[in-house]
Design an enzyme around this catalytic site. Structure first.
Site, PDB file in Angstrom:
ATOM      1  N   MET A  16      11.497   6.272  -6.164  1.00 27.49           N
ATOM      2  CA  MET A  16      10.263   6.447  -5.382  1.00 27.49           C
ATOM      3  C   MET A  16      10.150   5.344  -4.333  1.00 27.49           C
ATOM      4  O   MET A  16      10.494   4.199  -4.589  1.00 27.49           O
ATOM      5  CB  MET A  16       9.050   6.390  -6.303  1.00 27.49           C
ATOM      6  CG  MET A  16       8.923   7.612  -7.154  1.00 27.49           C
ATOM      7  SD  MET A  16       7.367   7.597  -8.066  1.00 27.49           S
ATOM      8  CE  MET A  16       7.616   9.071  -9.046  1.00 27.49           C
ATOM      9  N   SER A  17       9.663   5.725  -3.164  1.00 22.30           N
ATOM     10  CA  SER A  17       9.461   4.766  -2.082  1.00 22.30           C
ATOM     11  C   SER A  17       8.400   5.308  -1.134  1.00 22.30           C
ATOM     12  O   SER A  17       8.316   6.517  -0.910  1.00 22.30           O
ATOM     13  CB  SER A  17      10.775   4.570  -1.319  1.00 22.30           C
ATOM     14  OG  SER A  17      10.518   3.978  -0.061  1.00 22.30           O
ATOM     15  N   GLN A  48       7.645  -9.346   7.950  1.00 24.21           N
ATOM     16  CA  GLN A  48       8.880  -8.826   7.370  1.00 24.21           C
ATOM     17  C   GLN A  48       9.427  -7.599   8.088  1.00 24.21           C
ATOM     18  O   GLN A  48      10.396  -7.003   7.650  1.00 24.21           O
ATOM     19  CB  GLN A  48       8.719  -8.582   5.859  1.00 24.21           C
ATOM     20  CG  GLN A  48       7.801  -7.452   5.482  1.00 24.21           C
ATOM     21  CD  GLN A  48       7.553  -7.438   3.986  1.00 24.21           C
ATOM     22  OE1 GLN A  48       6.876  -8.304   3.449  1.00 24.21           O
ATOM     23  NE2 GLN A  48       8.098  -6.449   3.286  1.00 24.21           N
ATOM     24  N   GLY A  95       0.814  -1.212   0.000  1.00 26.36           N
ATOM     25  CA  GLY A  95       0.000   0.000   0.000  1.00 26.36           C
ATOM     26  C   GLY A  95       0.844   1.258   0.000  1.00 26.36           C
ATOM     27  O   GLY A  95       2.030   1.227  -0.331  1.00 26.36           O
ATOM     28  N   ALA A  96       0.208   2.397   0.367  1.00 28.45           N
ATOM     29  CA  ALA A  96       0.844   3.720   0.246  1.00 28.45           C
ATOM     30  C   ALA A  96       1.378   3.867  -1.176  1.00 28.45           C
ATOM     31  O   ALA A  96       2.551   4.164  -1.403  1.00 28.45           O
ATOM     32  CB  ALA A  96       1.943   3.921   1.286  1.00 28.45           C
ATOM     33  N   LEU A  97       0.495   3.619  -2.117  1.00 29.01           N
ATOM     34  CA  LEU A  97       0.890   3.457  -3.520  1.00 29.01           C
ATOM     35  C   LEU A  97       1.401   4.750  -4.143  1.00 29.01           C
ATOM     36  O   LEU A  97       0.881   5.834  -3.886  1.00 29.01           O
ATOM     37  CB  LEU A  97      -0.299   2.930  -4.336  1.00 29.01           C
ATOM     38  CG  LEU A  97      -0.861   1.591  -3.843  1.00 29.01           C
ATOM     39  CD1 LEU A  97      -2.036   1.152  -4.736  1.00 29.01           C
ATOM     40  CD2 LEU A  97       0.201   0.502  -3.804  1.00 29.01           C
ATOM     41  N   GLN A 136      15.147  -8.470  -3.156  1.00 28.97           N
ATOM     42  CA  GLN A 136      13.844  -9.101  -2.975  1.00 28.97           C
ATOM     43  C   GLN A 136      13.397  -9.798  -4.264  1.00 28.97           C
ATOM     44  O   GLN A 136      12.907 -10.939  -4.250  1.00 28.97           O
ATOM     45  CB  GLN A 136      12.818  -8.035  -2.576  1.00 28.97           C
ATOM     46  CG  GLN A 136      11.374  -8.496  -2.652  1.00 28.97           C
ATOM     47  CD  GLN A 136      10.431  -7.437  -2.114  1.00 28.97           C
ATOM     48  OE1 GLN A 136      10.288  -7.302  -0.914  1.00 28.97           O
ATOM     49  NE2 GLN A 136       9.808  -6.680  -2.994  1.00 28.97           N
ATOM     50  N   HIS A 196       4.576   1.752  -7.993  1.00 29.31           N
ATOM     51  CA  HIS A 196       3.602   0.651  -7.943  1.00 29.31           C
ATOM     52  C   HIS A 196       2.731   0.657  -9.200  1.00 29.31           C
ATOM     53  O   HIS A 196       2.454  -0.400  -9.773  1.00 29.31           O
ATOM     54  CB  HIS A 196       2.691   0.803  -6.719  1.00 29.31           C
ATOM     55  CG  HIS A 196       3.386   0.746  -5.392  1.00 29.31           C
ATOM     56  ND1 HIS A 196       3.479   1.835  -4.554  1.00 29.31           N
ATOM     57  CD2 HIS A 196       4.021  -0.264  -4.751  1.00 29.31           C
ATOM     58  CE1 HIS A 196       4.116   1.485  -3.444  1.00 29.31           C
ATOM     59  NE2 HIS A 196       4.468   0.220  -3.544  1.00 29.31           N
TER      60      HIS A 196
HETATM   61  P1  AMP Z   1       6.171  -2.163  -1.390  1.00 27.23           P
HETATM   62  O1  AMP Z   1       4.756  -1.671  -1.351  1.00 27.23           O
HETATM   63  O2  AMP Z   1       7.182  -1.148  -1.010  1.00 27.23           O
HETATM   64  O3  AMP Z   1       6.333  -3.492  -0.697  1.00 27.23           O
HETATM   65  O4  AMP Z   1       6.476  -2.448  -2.925  1.00 27.23           O
HETATM   66  C1  AMP Z   1       5.622  -3.244  -3.705  1.00 27.23           C
HETATM   67  C2  AMP Z   1       6.269  -3.493  -5.039  1.00 27.23           C
HETATM   68  O5  AMP Z   1       6.516  -2.231  -5.680  1.00 27.23           O
HETATM   69  C3  AMP Z   1       7.623  -4.201  -4.918  1.00 27.23           C
HETATM   70  O6  AMP Z   1       7.749  -5.131  -5.981  1.00 27.23           O
HETATM   71  C4  AMP Z   1       8.596  -3.047  -5.071  1.00 27.23           C
HETATM   72  O7  AMP Z   1       9.857  -3.457  -5.559  1.00 27.23           O
HETATM   73  C5  AMP Z   1       7.869  -2.186  -6.063  1.00 27.23           C
HETATM   74  N1  AMP Z   1       8.369  -0.807  -6.040  1.00 27.23           N
HETATM   75  C6  AMP Z   1       8.555  -0.010  -4.960  1.00 27.23           C
HETATM   76  N2  AMP Z   1       9.082   1.177  -5.317  1.00 27.23           N
HETATM   77  C7  AMP Z   1       9.240   1.137  -6.660  1.00 27.23           C
HETATM   78  C8  AMP Z   1       9.753   2.051  -7.639  1.00 27.23           C
HETATM   79  N3  AMP Z   1      10.211   3.256  -7.293  1.00 27.23           N
HETATM   80  N4  AMP Z   1       9.763   1.658  -8.935  1.00 27.23           N
HETATM   81  C9  AMP Z   1       9.308   0.428  -9.293  1.00 27.23           C
HETATM   82  N5  AMP Z   1       8.808  -0.472  -8.436  1.00 27.23           N
HETATM   83  C10 AMP Z   1       8.780  -0.135  -7.133  1.00 27.23           C
END
Ligand code: AMP
Length: 272
Positions: free
Chosen positions: A180-181, A57, A27-29, A149, A33
């Protein structure tokens, strides 16, 4: 878009939709994502996204309760992106009392994030295996942003003959280069302004290595620059792309983790 919160409804949705392409998320898309949803769409299959902040995790030291959550906003983003199914399992259903099974992937899990966060990949592998089984996904899409991962999941799927094809999507960045994160929002203004330096330093090191500078020397210089700027670098290393074993020379993946303003930044780029 079907919004499903329990396994019984998920079974009905699977019958209705058929084989799916799944994007697992916490989430927190953001646009990273959403780019994975577009990659999922390209398979021609109906697209599902899961939203589950996976307690397994997070270590006790990490603040699970602080992880950003915005279900309403996330569902609106998924809907706008043309997602067919949103899967939002409850923690109690995912991990019932008496649960006694988890998945441990060795090899690519070892070192780097695996060393910094000892239980992390066990939690990731376990939840992803469950999500694949629950949804029966034919394809699952992971971001290259979390390179280790992504490789851990590929290894698990190969080793356990899981009937799902894993696809990687390129890292989506802010216009200044910062990957992005969901956690970037926790940086204050000064840290946020400094944060893109991580990617820039990695790019410079990658270019130097490709031009013939010894990897160890290029990485040492990059790390010194980042430290001087205020980053606490956990690791900055050239590794073999699939095994995550340290590599002396390209081709490989340059991976990094560094803390800045209380936020742990992860990034990686291809070298060679
Ligand atoms: P998360 O919600 O952080 O667990 O991420 C979910 C999925 O989105 C995972 O496969 C991440 O690697 C991917 N993801 C997170 N940030 C990015 C980004 N900046 N660009 C591409 N994919 C991402």
């Amino acid at each position: 878009m079907l919004i499903v919160r329990d396994l019984e409804d998920l079974r009905a949705a699977r019958v209705k939709l058929g084989p799916l392409a799944l994007v697992p998320t916490m989430g927190a898309l953001h646009d990273g994502h959403i780019s994975l949803l577009a990659a999922a769409r390209e398979t021609g299959l109906p697209v599902a996204a899961s939203i589950f902040v996976n307690p397994l995790q997070f270590s006790p030291k990490e603040d699970l309760s602080r992880y950003p959550r915005d279900e309403t906003g996330d569902l609106a983003r998924l809907e706008a992106a043309g997602c067919d199914l949103a899967w939002l399992p409850q923690v109690e259903a995912m991990y019932p009392l008496g649960r006694a099974t988890s998945i441990e992937v060795l090899g690519p899990s070892e070192g780097w994030e695996g060393a910094a966060r000892p239980e992390h990949f066990r939690g990731v592998a376990t939840v992803c295996a469950k999500l694949f089984n629950q949804t029966g996904a034919a394809v699952a899409v992971f971001g290259e942003k979390d390179w280790q991962q992504y490789q851990v999941i590929r290894r698990m799927v190969a080793d356990l003959d899981l009937p799902v094809r894993i696809i990687g999507g390129p890292t989506v960045r802010e216009s200044d280069g910062l990957a992005m994160s969901s956690r970037n929002r926790f940086m204050d203004e000064a840290s946020r302004a400094l944060a893109p330096l991580l990617h820039h330093a990695m790019q410079s090191a990658g270019t130097a290595i490709l031009r013939g500078t010894q990897a160890a020397a290029a990485l040492e210089a990059a790390q010194a620059g980042l430290t001087a700027a205020g980053f606490a670098v956990d690791y900055l290393a050239l590794v073999e792309a699939a095994t995550l074993r340290e590599a002396a020379a390209p081709p490989g993946r340059l991976i990094a983790a560094a803390k800045l303003g209380g936020v742990r930044l992860l990034d990686n780029i291809k070298v060679g």
